[in-house]
Design a protein around this motif. Structure first.
Motif, short mmCIF file in Angstrom:
data_model
loop_
_atom_site.label_atom_id
_atom_site.label_comp_id
_atom_site.label_asym_id
_atom_site.label_seq_id
_atom_site.Cartn_x
_atom_site.Cartn_y
_atom_site.Cartn_z
N SER A 74 0.79 -1.23 0.00
CA SER A 74 0.00 0.00 0.00
C SER A 74 0.83 1.29 0.00
CB SER A 74 -0.98 0.01 1.17
OG SER A 74 -0.28 -0.03 2.40
N VAL A 75 1.89 1.37 0.79
CA VAL A 75 2.65 2.62 0.88
C VAL A 75 3.38 2.93 -0.43
CG1 VAL A 75 4.52 3.84 2.08
CG2 VAL A 75 2.81 2.56 3.39
N PRO A 76 4.15 1.99 -1.00
CA PRO A 76 4.78 2.31 -2.28
C PRO A 76 3.78 2.50 -3.42
CG PRO A 76 5.50 0.14 -1.51
CD PRO A 76 4.62 0.73 -0.47
N LEU A 77 2.67 1.79 -3.36
CA LEU A 77 1.62 1.96 -4.37
C LEU A 77 1.03 3.36 -4.29
CD1 LEU A 77 -0.17 0.94 -6.62
CD2 LEU A 77 -1.66 -0.07 -4.87
N GLU A 78 0.83 3.85 -3.09
CA GLU A 78 0.31 5.21 -2.92
C GLU A 78 1.30 6.23 -3.49
OE1 GLU A 78 -0.64 8.16 0.80
OE2 GLU A 78 -1.25 6.07 1.00
N TRP A 79 2.59 6.02 -3.24
CA TRP A 79 3.61 6.93 -3.76
C TRP A 79 3.62 6.90 -5.28
CZ3 TRP A 79 7.88 5.98 -6.82
CH2 TRP A 79 8.72 7.07 -7.02
N LEU A 80 3.63 5.70 -5.88
CA LEU A 80 3.65 5.58 -7.34
C LEU A 80 2.39 6.17 -7.96
CD1 LEU A 80 5.09 4.63 -9.87
CD2 LEU A 80 4.08 2.36 -9.50
N SER A 81 1.27 5.99 -7.32
CA SER A 81 0.02 6.58 -7.81
C SER A 81 0.11 8.10 -7.82
CB SER A 81 -1.16 6.13 -6.95
OG SER A 81 -1.36 4.75 -7.05
N GLY A 82 0.74 8.67 -6.79
CA GLY A 82 0.93 10.12 -6.73
C GLY A 82 1.84 10.62 -7.83
N VAL A 83 2.90 9.87 -8.12
CA VAL A 83 3.81 10.24 -9.20
C VAL A 83 3.07 10.21 -10.54
CG1 VAL A 83 5.85 9.50 -10.51
CG2 VAL A 83 5.91 9.54 -8.01
N ALA A 84 2.32 9.15 -10.79
CA ALA A 84 1.57 9.03 -12.04
C ALA A 84 0.54 10.17 -12.15
CB ALA A 84 0.88 7.67 -12.13
N ALA A 85 -0.09 10.51 -11.04
CA ALA A 85 -1.06 11.60 -11.04
C ALA A 85 -0.40 12.94 -11.35
CB ALA A 85 -1.80 11.66 -9.70
N ALA A 86 0.81 13.15 -10.85
CA ALA A 86 1.54 14.40 -11.13
C ALA A 86 1.82 14.55 -12.61
CB ALA A 86 2.84 14.45 -10.32
N PHE A 87 2.20 13.47 -13.26
CA PHE A 87 2.47 13.53 -14.69
C PHE A 87 1.18 13.70 -15.48
CE2 PHE A 87 6.57 11.80 -13.42
CZ PHE A 87 7.42 12.57 -14.22
N ALA A 88 0.12 13.06 -15.04
CA ALA A 88 -1.19 13.23 -15.72
C ALA A 88 -1.66 14.67 -15.60
CB ALA A 88 -2.21 12.27 -15.12
N ALA A 89 -1.49 15.27 -14.42
CA ALA A 89 -1.91 16.66 -14.23
C ALA A 89 -1.08 17.60 -15.09
CB ALA A 89 -1.79 17.03 -12.75
N ALA A 90 0.23 17.32 -15.20
CA ALA A 90 1.10 18.16 -16.03
C ALA A 90 0.71 18.06 -17.50
CB ALA A 90 2.56 17.76 -15.84
N ALA A 91 0.32 16.87 -17.94
CA ALA A 91 -0.10 16.70 -19.33
C ALA A 91 -1.41 17.43 -19.59
CB ALA A 91 -0.27 15.21 -19.65
N ASP A 92 -2.28 17.46 -18.60
CA ASP A 92 -3.55 18.17 -18.74
C ASP A 92 -3.36 19.68 -18.83
OD1 ASP A 92 -4.91 15.78 -18.71
OD2 ASP A 92 -5.49 15.91 -16.60
N ARG A 93 -2.30 20.20 -18.21
CA ARG A 93 -2.03 21.64 -18.23
C ARG A 93 -1.42 22.09 -19.55
NH1 ARG A 93 0.12 20.61 -12.97
NH2 ARG A 93 2.19 20.71 -13.80
N ALA A 94 -0.94 21.16 -20.32
CA ALA A 94 -0.25 21.52 -21.57
C ALA A 94 -1.18 22.12 -22.60
CB ALA A 94 0.45 20.29 -22.15
#
Length: 77
Positions: free
Chosen positions: A57-77
């Motif tokens: 759960s803890v590393p999965l939460e971290w990786l999910s946050g990283v993936a979400a950061a990249f998704a949000a950055a792509a949405d801002r483009a």
């Protein structure tokens, strides 16, 4: 990545043999265009899909946050 035979004669392709996330804090977002941001978001969705089921759960939460950061950055483009 490893080089593999491609379906077309005379060509080579690549297969990914490991998937590692990139720390979004290391990215200079101002230097990336929309296509590059999209590629990073797609790559991290793939990392999450491939590696996520293997994580606790803890590393999965971290990786999910990283993936979400990249998704949000792509949405801002």
């Amino acid at each position: 990545m490893v080089v593999v035979a491609a379906p077309q004669a005379g060509f080579a392709g690549f297969d990914t043999i490991s998937r590692l996330p990139i720390d979004p804090k290391l990215i200079d977002w101002s230097r990336l265009d929309a296509r590059e941001r999209g590629w990073l978001a797609d790559y991290h969705r793939t990392v999450l899909a491939d590696v996520g089921p293997l994580l606790d759960s803890v590393p999965l939460e971290w990786l999910s946050g990283v993936a979400a950061a990249f998704a949000a950055a792509a949405d801002r483009a």
